[in-house]
Design an enzyme around this catalytic site. Structure first.
Site, PDB file in Angstrom:
ATOM      1  CD  GLU A   1       2.995   5.138   3.224  1.00 40.35           C
ATOM      2  OE1 GLU A   1       3.103   5.996   2.342  1.00 40.35           O
ATOM      3  OE2 GLU A   1       3.388   3.961   3.069  1.00 40.35           O
TER       4      GLU A   1
ATOM      5  CB  SER B   1      -0.882   0.004   1.242  1.00 41.77           C
ATOM      6  OG  SER B   1      -0.068   0.062   2.400  1.00 41.77           O
TER       7      SER B   1
ATOM      8  CG  ASN C   1       1.438  -8.496   7.238  1.00 40.48           C
ATOM      9  OD1 ASN C   1       1.562  -9.612   7.700  1.00 40.48           O
ATOM     10  ND2 ASN C   1       2.465  -7.673   7.096  1.00 40.48           N
ATOM     11  CB  THR C   2      -3.625  -4.835   4.701  1.00 41.13           C
ATOM     12  OG1 THR C   2      -2.974  -4.343   5.876  1.00 41.13           O
ATOM     13  CG2 THR C   2      -5.074  -4.469   4.752  1.00 41.13           C
TER      14      THR C   2
HETATM   15  N1  DGL Z   1       2.244  -2.567   4.759  1.00 40.91           N
HETATM   16  C1  DGL Z   1       0.835  -2.845   4.913  1.00 40.91           C
HETATM   17  C2  DGL Z   1       0.656  -4.131   5.688  1.00 40.91           C
HETATM   18  O1  DGL Z   1       1.590  -4.901   5.800  1.00 40.91           O
HETATM   19  C3  DGL Z   1       0.150  -1.640   5.494  1.00 40.91           C
HETATM   20  C4  DGL Z   1      -1.277  -1.589   5.108  1.00 40.91           C
HETATM   21  C5  DGL Z   1      -1.922  -0.234   5.209  1.00 40.91           C
HETATM   22  O2  DGL Z   1      -1.693   0.560   4.316  1.00 40.91           O
HETATM   23  O3  DGL Z   1      -2.717  -0.026   6.124  1.00 40.91           O
HETATM   24  O4  DGL Z   1      -0.406  -4.436   6.182  1.00 40.91           O
END
Ligand code: DGL
Length: 264
Positions: free
Chosen positions: A152, A11, A74-75
């Protein structure tokens, strides 16, 4: 041998923690990375929307002729990995299974904590996978919705970051001996998280664990990159500001990179 690059999606900048590990463990491989910072964080969004965005990232990577796709998020793994994996005819890897196995291997007490975005925690996927593999484990899960925005906006060294991490993780204190960083953005906050949890808690970096699986698959399918470090051309793309992405990447990766802006 296969000299095509490996595609990474996230993301935003979090997947760079996986790329850093790739560059350390498999330095001959070439990277194409897409981070959707314009629409991050994904974690608080509805599942259908996350799935749609993830497919857009996957389709972008497919135009770059990648030999494998790594969900460095992960999401996205929690919501879309199963579906994408079924559809594509190249290997597609996620970060959740490797993180779960590593946590089981690491814990002595059987008490494992998992932190992640609201969607990853709501999906309960870590607890399911960990208990599938080892039913005697006790898993405590906690959503940390404020961590991704800190990363971010590159505020990881700020006092606000310390305060937020401390307050969020307080419910886990003294309850676990292993903590899964169930979001690829979180390793950027690792020193603060370790400090808050104390030296007795082992932190599991799901992305770093995933690089071991990448290695196994490259060997199994005999698709390692044959050329050495020469002629290596990594490509990084973001849907938001290239300046901010580059700042974080140059700080985090072992080399200086060029970043291109894309609209999906
Ligand atoms: N790096 C993403 C993860 O591992 C973040 C997701 C997000 O943007 O909320 O879940």
């Amino acid at each position: 041998m296969d000299n095509r690059p490996i595609g990474f999606l996230d993301s935003g900048v979090g997947g760079l923690t996986v790329v850093r590990e790739l560059m350390r463990q498999l330095p001959h491989e070439e990277v194409v990375y897409i981070g959707d910072s314009a629409r991050a964080p994904y974690g608080p969004r509805p599942a259908e929307q996350i799935k749609k965005y993830t497919w857009e990232l996957v389709n972008f990577l497919l135009t770059k002729n990648v030999k494998m796709i790594v969900f460095a998020c992960n999401t996205a793994t929690a919501v879309a990995w199963e579906e994408v994996k079924e559809e594509l005819d190249i290997p597609v890897l996620g970060v959740i299974l490797p993180g779960s196995s590593a946590a089981i291997k690491s814990t002595a007490s059987g008490r494992i904590g998992v932190i992640g975005t609201p969607m990853t925690i709501k999906s309960n996927i870590y607890e399911k996978k960990i208990l599938d593999l080892s039913p005697q484990m006790a898993v405590t899960s906690l959503a940390c919705p404020n961590f991704v925005p800190i990363v971010e906006s590159n505020e990881i060294h700020s006092s606000v970051a310390k305060k937020i991490v401390y307050e969020n993780l307080a419910p886990l204190a003294g309850k676990i001996d292993t903590l899964v960083l169930g979001c690829t953005h979180y390793p950027l906050l690792k020193p603060i998280i370790q400090n808050v949890m104390g030296p007795g808690v082992k932190l599991i970096d799901s992305g770093a664990e995933c690089v071991r699986d990448i290695s196994v698959l490259l060997n199994y399918f005999e698709i390692n990159r044959s050329r050495g470090l020469e002629n290596q051309e990594h490509r990084f793309y973001t849907t938001a500001s290239t300046t901010s992405f580059k700042e974080i990447a140059d700080d985090w990766l072992p080399l200086t990179i060029e970043v291109e802006h894309v609209t999906l």
